[in-house]
Design a protein around this motif. Structure first.
Motif, PDB file in Angstrom:
ATOM      1  N   GLY A   1       0.786  -1.223   0.000  1.00 34.27           N
ATOM      2  CA  GLY A   1       0.000   0.000   0.000  1.00 34.27           C
ATOM      3  C   GLY A   1       0.817   1.270   0.000  1.00 34.27           C
ATOM      4  N   LEU A   2       2.133   1.140  -0.175  1.00 36.45           N
ATOM      5  CA  LEU A   2       2.990   2.322  -0.186  1.00 36.45           C
ATOM      6  C   LEU A   2       3.049   2.989  -1.552  1.00 36.45           C
ATOM      7  CD1 LEU A   2       5.968   0.952   1.941  1.00 36.45           C
ATOM      8  CD2 LEU A   2       4.378   2.750   2.620  1.00 36.45           C
ATOM      9  N   VAL A   3       2.877   2.182  -2.580  1.00 36.06           N
ATOM     10  CA  VAL A   3       3.045   2.679  -3.954  1.00 36.06           C
ATOM     11  C   VAL A   3       1.832   2.299  -4.798  1.00 36.06           C
ATOM     12  CG1 VAL A   3       4.399   2.331  -6.062  1.00 36.06           C
ATOM     13  CG2 VAL A   3       5.569   2.677  -3.891  1.00 36.06           C
ATOM     14  N   ASP A   4       1.445   3.189  -5.683  1.00 34.10           N
ATOM     15  CA  ASP A   4       0.360   2.936  -6.631  1.00 34.10           C
ATOM     16  C   ASP A   4       0.972   2.816  -8.016  1.00 34.10           C
ATOM     17  OD1 ASP A   4      -2.053   2.735  -7.922  1.00 34.10           O
ATOM     18  OD2 ASP A   4      -2.490   4.883  -7.846  1.00 34.10           O
ATOM     19  N   ILE A   5       0.901   1.608  -8.594  1.00 33.80           N
ATOM     20  CA  ILE A   5       1.464   1.383  -9.927  1.00 33.80           C
ATOM     21  C   ILE A   5       0.354   1.555 -10.959  1.00 33.80           C
ATOM     22  CG2 ILE A   5       2.581  -0.279 -11.460  1.00 33.80           C
ATOM     23  CD1 ILE A   5       3.823  -1.590  -9.009  1.00 33.80           C
ATOM     24  N   ARG A   6       0.527   2.531 -11.831  1.00 36.45           N
ATOM     25  CA  ARG A   6      -0.475   2.822 -12.857  1.00 36.45           C
ATOM     26  C   ARG A   6       0.049   2.375 -14.213  1.00 36.45           C
ATOM     27  NH1 ARG A   6      -1.744   9.017 -10.786  1.00 36.45           N
ATOM     28  NH2 ARG A   6      -2.055   8.462  -8.575  1.00 36.45           N
ATOM     29  N   GLN A   7      -0.594   1.376 -14.769  1.00 35.12           N
ATOM     30  CA  GLN A   7      -0.133   0.784 -16.015  1.00 35.12           C
ATOM     31  C   GLN A   7       0.003   1.851 -17.093  1.00 35.12           C
ATOM     32  OE1 GLN A   7       0.482  -2.468 -15.607  1.00 35.12           O
ATOM     33  NE2 GLN A   7       1.547  -2.551 -17.562  1.00 35.12           N
ATOM     34  N   GLY A   8       1.175   1.932 -17.687  1.00 28.80           N
ATOM     35  CA  GLY A   8       1.405   2.872 -18.765  1.00 28.80           C
ATOM     36  C   GLY A   8       1.665   4.299 -18.315  1.00 28.80           C
ATOM     37  N   ASP A   9       1.646   4.530 -17.009  1.00 28.90           N
ATOM     38  CA  ASP A   9       1.821   5.899 -16.508  1.00 28.90           C
ATOM     39  C   ASP A   9       2.995   6.011 -15.552  1.00 28.90           C
ATOM     40  OD1 ASP A   9       1.369   8.579 -15.983  1.00 28.90           O
ATOM     41  OD2 ASP A   9      -0.144   8.180 -14.458  1.00 28.90           O
TER      42      ASP A   9
ATOM     43  N   SER B   1       1.565   6.233   0.210  1.00 29.29           N
ATOM     44  CA  SER B   1       1.605   6.413   1.659  1.00 29.29           C
ATOM     45  C   SER B   1       3.048   6.382   2.127  1.00 29.29           C
ATOM     46  CB  SER B   1       0.805   5.302   2.352  1.00 29.29           C
ATOM     47  OG  SER B   1       0.978   5.345   3.751  1.00 29.29           O
ATOM     48  N   MET B   2       3.305   7.021   3.270  1.00 25.64           N
ATOM     49  CA  MET B   2       4.647   6.992   3.850  1.00 25.64           C
ATOM     50  C   MET B   2       4.717   6.024   5.031  1.00 25.64           C
ATOM     51  SD  MET B   2       5.568  11.050   3.650  1.00 25.64           S
ATOM     52  CE  MET B   2       7.273  10.839   4.162  1.00 25.64           C
ATOM     53  N   THR B   3       3.590   5.389   5.343  1.00 33.24           N
ATOM     54  CA  THR B   3       3.530   4.453   6.468  1.00 33.24           C
ATOM     55  C   THR B   3       3.267   3.058   5.953  1.00 33.24           C
ATOM     56  OG1 THR B   3       2.640   6.197   7.862  1.00 33.24           O
ATOM     57  CG2 THR B   3       2.411   3.949   8.660  1.00 33.24           C
TER      58      THR B   3
END
Length: 219
Positions: free
Chosen positions: A63-71, A77-79
């Motif tokens: 939940g720290l990183v949001d991977i957006r396909q093609g973007d 979050s930092m926690t």
């Protein structure tokens, strides 16, 4: 200029995670900021792009990183919620029950006041699936029951409550597993689920909260 030393010897994915987590907790990136690309991180860490990709997948799972396909990848979050999950996993059954009383009962009260027709459709669908499994395979039933309760909390339309409940649901599942392994599943308990949904549908927060307390306190 590189501010992270190349990685050596230990598991490269583990070391990449350690370095990336350090950068996140030190505030290297702001929440919502786009992170460096895989080639950029690969060059900076001195590891392959595949290793970077695996490390980013772990961060996304946490939940720290949001991977957006093609973007690209963005800081979410930092926690690290896994720390919270580790703390939750060590709570006693009594402590888990207390936490559920505080979190779920109040969320159900809000759900009764705020639910939409889409919420009700999802809740009826989840309860039907749960009913079909109630006297069947235990793990399948627990999974279906958690979906129903999560949708109840989602109907409160408070993202913070939904996020908290998502992490806490693993503890609830363990609690259910422990209880139902030694106690038979009783129709009266499932009937409380039906009554709870009815109270939410009728937009009766106090009745919904009362039924929820009763359900949580059931052996």
């Amino acid at each position: 200029m590189k501010d992270i030393a190349p990685l050596i010897k230990r598991s490269l994915v583990d070391q990449a995670l350690e370095q990336l987590r350090w950068r996140i907790t030190e505030g290297k990136w702001a929440i919502g900021e786009r992170l460096p690309t895989e080639p950029e991180l690969s060059a900076e860490l001195g590891i392959s792009r595949n290793t970077v990709r695996e490390a980013m997948r772990v961060l996304a799972f946490c939940g720290l990183v949001d991977i957006r396909q093609g973007d690209g990848s963005y800081l979410r979050s930092m926690t690290d919620p896994l720390g919270a999950m580790r703390a939750l996993s060590h709570c006693t059954q009594g402590q888990a029950q207390e936490t559920r009383q505080i979190l779920e009962v109040e969320a159900v009260g809000l759900a009764a006041a705020r639910r939409t027709e889409d919420d009700l459709n999802g809740l009826h669908e989840a309860l039907k699936a749960s009913a079909e499994l109630y006297h069947g395979d235990l793990e399948a039933y627990i999974s279906a029951d958690l979906v129903f309760h999560a949708r109840l909390v989602d109907a409160a339309h408070n993202p913070a409550l939904s996020e908290l409940y998502q992490y806490f649901s693993a503890v609830i599942g363990a609690q259910l597993r422990q209880t139902l392994n030694i106690s038979p599943r009783r129709q009266a308990v499932f009937d409380l689920h039906i009554a709870l949904l009815d109270a939410v549908e009728q937009q009766d927060p106090e009745r919904a909260k009362s039924i929820c307390r009763q359900l949580i306190n059931e052996p």
